[in-house]
Motif scaffolding. Structure first.
Motif, PDB file in Angstrom:
ATOM      1  N   ALA A 323       0.824  -1.210   0.000  1.00 27.54           N
ATOM      2  CA  ALA A 323       0.000   0.000   0.000  1.00 27.54           C
ATOM      3  C   ALA A 323       0.858   1.260   0.000  1.00 27.54           C
ATOM      4  O   ALA A 323       0.505   2.267  -0.633  1.00 27.54           O
ATOM      5  CB  ALA A 323      -0.935  -0.007   1.207  1.00 27.54           C
ATOM      6  N   GLU A 324       1.981   1.224   0.712  1.00 29.37           N
ATOM      7  CA  GLU A 324       2.869   2.392   0.726  1.00 29.37           C
ATOM      8  C   GLU A 324       3.399   2.720  -0.662  1.00 29.37           C
ATOM      9  O   GLU A 324       3.709   3.868  -0.954  1.00 29.37           O
ATOM     10  CB  GLU A 324       4.049   2.130   1.672  1.00 29.37           C
ATOM     11  N   ARG A 325       3.468   1.714  -1.519  1.00 25.07           N
ATOM     12  CA  ARG A 325       3.980   1.922  -2.869  1.00 25.07           C
ATOM     13  C   ARG A 325       2.864   2.081  -3.890  1.00 25.07           C
ATOM     14  O   ARG A 325       3.124   2.181  -5.085  1.00 25.07           O
ATOM     15  CB  ARG A 325       4.876   0.728  -3.254  1.00 25.07           C
ATOM     16  N   GLN A 326       1.621   2.089  -3.407  1.00 24.51           N
ATOM     17  CA  GLN A 326       0.462   2.265  -4.289  1.00 24.51           C
ATOM     18  C   GLN A 326      -0.350   3.479  -3.848  1.00 24.51           C
ATOM     19  O   GLN A 326      -1.576   3.458  -3.896  1.00 24.51           O
ATOM     20  CB  GLN A 326      -0.402   0.997  -4.259  1.00 24.51           C
ATOM     21  N   HIS A 327       0.350   4.523  -3.421  1.00 22.41           N
ATOM     22  CA  HIS A 327      -0.299   5.792  -3.034  1.00 22.41           C
ATOM     23  C   HIS A 327      -1.342   5.585  -1.934  1.00 22.41           C
ATOM     24  O   HIS A 327      -2.378   6.250  -1.916  1.00 22.41           O
ATOM     25  CB  HIS A 327      -0.950   6.449  -4.255  1.00 22.41           C
ATOM     26  N   GLY A 328      -1.056   4.655  -1.041  1.00 24.42           N
ATOM     27  CA  GLY A 328      -1.957   4.418   0.077  1.00 24.42           C
ATOM     28  C   GLY A 328      -3.089   3.459  -0.227  1.00 24.42           C
ATOM     29  O   GLY A 328      -3.871   3.132   0.670  1.00 24.42           O
ATOM     30  N   CYS A 329      -3.220   3.012  -1.469  1.00 23.08           N
ATOM     31  CA  CYS A 329      -4.297   2.083  -1.818  1.00 23.08           C
ATOM     32  C   CYS A 329      -3.930   0.664  -1.376  1.00 23.08           C
ATOM     33  O   CYS A 329      -2.796   0.215  -1.584  1.00 23.08           O
ATOM     34  CB  CYS A 329      -4.547   2.086  -3.325  1.00 23.08           C
ATOM     35  N   ARG A 330      -4.875  -0.022  -0.830  1.00 22.47           N
ATOM     36  CA  ARG A 330      -4.683  -1.427  -0.429  1.00 22.47           C
ATOM     37  C   ARG A 330      -4.847  -2.286  -1.678  1.00 22.47           C
ATOM     38  O   ARG A 330      -5.947  -2.701  -2.039  1.00 22.47           O
ATOM     39  CB  ARG A 330      -5.713  -1.791   0.632  1.00 22.47           C
ATOM     40  N   ALA A 331      -3.742  -2.567  -2.340  1.00 18.79           N
ATOM     41  CA  ALA A 331      -3.782  -3.205  -3.650  1.00 18.79           C
ATOM     42  C   ALA A 331      -3.896  -4.715  -3.580  1.00 18.79           C
ATOM     43  O   ALA A 331      -4.228  -5.351  -4.572  1.00 18.79           O
ATOM     44  CB  ALA A 331      -2.547  -2.815  -4.456  1.00 18.79           C
ATOM     45  N   VAL A 332      -3.579  -5.322  -2.427  1.00 20.58           N
ATOM     46  CA  VAL A 332      -3.629  -6.766  -2.318  1.00 20.58           C
ATOM     47  C   VAL A 332      -4.187  -7.155  -0.963  1.00 20.58           C
ATOM     48  O   VAL A 332      -3.950  -6.472   0.041  1.00 20.58           O
ATOM     49  CB  VAL A 332      -2.217  -7.375  -2.517  1.00 20.58           C
ATOM     50  N   ASP A 333      -4.958  -8.221  -0.948  1.00 25.15           N
ATOM     51  CA  ASP A 333      -5.516  -8.768   0.289  1.00 25.15           C
ATOM     52  C   ASP A 333      -5.073 -10.218   0.385  1.00 25.15           C
ATOM     53  O   ASP A 333      -5.394 -11.032  -0.490  1.00 25.15           O
ATOM     54  CB  ASP A 333      -7.046  -8.681   0.276  1.00 25.15           C
ATOM     55  N   LEU A 334      -4.299 -10.548   1.421  1.00 22.24           N
ATOM     56  CA  LEU A 334      -3.857 -11.920   1.658  1.00 22.24           C
ATOM     57  C   LEU A 334      -4.845 -12.585   2.607  1.00 22.24           C
ATOM     58  O   LEU A 334      -4.926 -12.218   3.784  1.00 22.24           O
ATOM     59  CB  LEU A 334      -2.445 -11.949   2.248  1.00 22.24           C
TER      60      LEU A 334
END
Length: 822
Positions: A323-334
């Motif tokens: 998320a830190e590398r996607q402008h704060g977006c939660r890009a993946v959910d494990l």
């Protein structure tokens, strides 16, 4: 969520219109969990076989720490979902037990896709990969009578990991209304709207009209035969763009006859109150909606149950790092879920389909895993290479002897880093309170420690019995410890605060001392007092557990390219510095990184291990086989008595219409009995009506244990009440009456609470007997009386639906002792 009441009124109007839906409509709004639960029960149970039932839920959805979905009600509290929320599992159970043969569920809430995971519904689909044709197994073309069609369909506004934002949550229901009202959902123009056409229309409209593609409607079908027609086509009845809608008036009963041979149907919309829980329904101008974050990719991670808490912490670290590398977006959910090694390895061999014993791995274990985190490297099967892509070493943790500080072992500081063998160390520090080890059948750590104690399988069987197994068994029984893995032992250790030492890994010891809650449902996570902390003693010859991450590949229908890419990224991250730091924070020793906090004296460990130059490797396959054979000869036999509920409620028909609940239970006992060791003893009694009755005296399993069970249970006719406590008293007495030092185990399979009115059996009446309960039907392990029976005796309770008795009983056997052939 302000729009839900308006949307329900619109849906009520369209579905109640005799020209379109022709439903009888009931609306429940802002209800308490009790009122909602009772309404759902009555709705599904008071139906006729020819009814079509449609349940629509609009509001807030929440998931607990285990991934269970709950629907929020008027009196729901976030920190007590399990008692104040309407659990999706309970609705699924009502659906399974309903006489109605046609059921449609529409869910407009956060995490709605998790509903089908709990129900075992097949063929879950997202909008990005629609199939070429609807999934209609058994469809007979040209059959005009809907009464011959049956099945259950679930259409959701979002997947199991997605929020339903308020602007888009309303869009799902409004898309349903628009598709039915205009007739556009009749995509093949055959004069009726079936369930799959409705899904296709709603998914396409939501992709077109949503502010961003952050929600993915899903379609799932179960036990389908033919198609489910939801409504008449409204083409020609309404314009494409309907006029402003007036406030809905009460809908009269549908006119008889309607517009075709559609049977009577019922609708129950269920609404949650606005503003009960934050973070699920989000206004369109909120930060997340305005930022336009894409829907996070879901990666499925199967993990060893004994390390579930640590693995979830590590997974959360990866999600935050991405998320830190996607402008704060939660890009993946494990999605990290527990999977026992036997289930995982057999599921891989079967392609995650259906096993030889009828187990459905998708339903009974979990989704196809993209990544597997086994307890040890040795658990990875060599014969599943067509599914396994890569096996990466990520960390290790030594096996240690955890000695409570209160034990005050003389000279313990010197012995903590001594070069003595593990057997010598056990003899030196065992003392008055002794040492306990996890269950050989259920713990890879216990098996590795046993290999060292048995000198890699070369120890004499008599010595293995008298010098190793008998002392371990004696202290396990004396301390009231359960038969289970290290998590179960540590949970008990936290309660009794005794001086018994525990064989475990350094990671488990560090997390225990730090106050992390042991896995496996242990209650309480308080940091142990100084005298309760475990000090790690490091034997010279015990190997370290090697932690690996396994990436898996599946056909494209079961694993998308995005999930596969993120899975590979996650495993790669574990070998990079940020991932290694996350592993260290979880108490492991990652490769290429020196040990530091939390591995240190403050948490009972010594950071400068290893103290000798060479660390033994994990036992190889030949050693593991030799050790298993030696353990089978050295362990004590099992004296096993099954108490089978034969009350009237066990006559209930299961999902298999040809078998009752009692018949399914008896078959499950037969299957489990076939896997007993030759030295083990088996007995069977039933309880119903006024008391308990012995069917099969406790005796050696013999050459035909299945036949013995089948013949003894064949004449039983369930009837009467549930004298559960009488069965426990009689069963415990029968088990204690036998000679020798056998492990005495009473397994109670019941679908109801005790109805005798007599008090619960006392500790004296059950002393020396471990009680295991398999709860089915109308009772669960949440019942305080069942929990007390099992926990106080060192046993365990298993929840099992009527369709999963065999897997639950097999799991119980594995929790009790090593079974023949394992």
């Amino acid at each position: 969520m302000p729009g839900t009441a308006r949307d329900a009124a619109e849906l009520e109007r369209v579905l109640g219109d005799p020209r379109i839906g022709d439903f009888e409509v009931t609306v429940l709004q802002d209800a308490t969990v009790r009122a909602a639960g009772l309404m759902v029960r009555d709705f599904f149970s008071h139906a006729d076989p020819d009814d079509m039932l449609l349940l629509h839920i609009s509001g807030h959805g929440e998931r607990d720490g285990d991934g269970n979905l709950y629907f929020v009600n008027h009196d729901t509290m976030r920190d007590s979902l399990w008692v104040t929320g309407l659990k999706a599992d309970h609705i699924s159970a009502e659906i399974r037990d309903s006489p109605a043969r046609r059921i449609v569920v529409l869910l407009d809430c956060c995490y709605a896709g998790a509903f089908v995971q709990h129900d075992g519904v097949l063929a879950g689909l997202g909008p990005e990969q629609p199939p070429a044709s609807p999934p209609m197994p058994g469809f007979k073309a040209g059959n005009p009578d809907d009464r011959s069609h049956r099945g259950e369909v679930v259409i959701t506004a979002a997947t199991s990991i997605e929020h339903a934002y308020e602007s888009d949550a309303g869009l799902f229901t409004r898309s349903v209304v628009h598709g039915l009202e205009t007739g556009r959902a009749d995509m093949n123009r055959d004069g009726a709207v079936d369930s799959y056409e409705l899904y296709q229309y709603v998914a396409a409209r939501m992709r077109r009209d949503a502010a961003s593609p952050r929600q993915s409607p899903t379609y799932s079908a179960h036990r389908m035969q033919g198609i489910l027609r939801i409504a008449h086509s409204a083409r020609g009845l309404a314009p494409d763009r309907p006029p402003p809608r007036p406030a809905p008036a009460p809908v009269p009963a549908p006119a008889p006859g309607g517009r075709g041979p559609l049977p009577r149907r019922v609708l129950l919309p269920l609404l949650a109150a606005a503003g009960l829980l934050c973070g699920c329904g989000i206004q369109a101008d909120g930060a997340v909606a305005g930022g336009g974050c894409p829907t996070p990719a879901q990666v499925r991670v199967a993990a060893a149950p004994g390390g579930l808490g640590a693995y979830r912490e590590i997974a959360a670290g990866f999600e935050e790092w991405v998320a830190e590398r996607q402008h704060g977006c939660r890009a993946v959910d494990l999605y990290v879920y527990p999977a026992a090694v036997d289930d995982l390895t057999e599921g891989l061999r079967k392609g995650w389909g259906v096993g030889d014993d009828g187990r459905d791995y998708l339903r009974d274990v979990g989704p196809h895993p993209d990544v597997w985190l086994p307890a040890t490297a040795g658990e990875v099967p060599p014969d599943a290479r067509d599914v396994i892509d890569r096996v990466e070493l990520i960390a290790q943790t030594p096996i240690v002897l955890g000695v409570p500080a209160r034990a005050r072992v003389p000279g313990d500081e010197a012995r903590r880093r001594s070069n003595v063998s593990l057997p010598a160390l056990l003899a030196a520090v065992g003392g008055r309170d002794g040492v306990v080890r996890g269950d050989f059948a259920g713990s890879a750590v216990a098996r590795m420690a046993t290999a060292t104690l048995y000198r890699d399988g070369t120890l004499d069987p008599a010595a293995a019995r008298t010098e190793i197994e008998q002392p371990l068994e004696r202290f396990l029984d004396a301390g009231g410890y359960p038969v289970g893995d290290e998590a179960a032992l540590l949970c008990h250790q936290r309660r009794v605060r005794g001086g018994t030492a525990v064989l475990l890994t350094e990671q488990q010891l560090v997390r225990f001392n730090r106050g992390d809650a042991p896995d496996g449902g242990c209650v309480g996570a308080a940091v142990p007092a100084a005298v309760d902390q475990l000090h790690a003693f490091y034997p010279a010859t015990t190997p370290a557990v090697r932690q690996v991450a396994v990436t898996l590949t599946w056909p494209r229908s079961a694993q998308g390219g995005t999930a596969r890419s993120y899975a590979a990224w996650f495993v790669s991250w574990l070998r990079q510095k940020p991932g290694r730091q996350a592993l260290l924070r979880a108490g492991l020793r990652p490769t290429g990184l020196d040990a530091a906090d939390p591995i240190g004296p403050v948490n009972g460990a010594l950071a400068d291990w290893p103290f000798v130059r060479r660390v033994p490797g994990e036992p190889n396959a030949l050693t593991r086989r030799n050790v298993a054979e030696l353990y089978a000869a050295a362990r004590r036999p099992g004296r096993f008595l099954v108490a089978l509920d034969s009350s009237g409620s066990m006559n209930a028909v299961t999902a298999d219409p040809d078998r009752t609940r009692f018949e399914v239970a008896a078959a499950a006992v037969e299957q489990a009995a076939s896997r007993l060791g030759r030295r083990d003893e088996l007995g069977l009694l039933t309880f119903g009506g006024q008391g308990a009755r012995e069917l099969l005296p406790i005796a050696a399993a013999g050459d035909d244990p299945v036949g013995r069970v089948r013949r003894s249970a064949a004449a039983v006719r369930p009837a009467g009440d549930t004298p559960l406590y009488e069965a426990v008293r009689r069963g415990a007495a029968a088990l204690r009456a036998g000679p020798g030092d056998a492990q005495r185990t009473l397994v109670v399979l019941t679908d109801g609470k005790d109805t005798s009115g007599r008090p619960r059996p006392s500790a004296a009446q059950t002393a020396g007997v471990r009680i295991f309960v398999i709860a089915v039907g109308d009772v669960s392990c949440a019942d305080a009386a069942l929990a007390a029976l099992t926990t106080d005796s060192g046993g365990r309770c298993f929840d099992a639906g009527p369709d999963s008795l065999q897997p639950a009983l097999t799991s119980m056997f594995r929790a009790v002792w090593e079974m023949e052939g394992d």
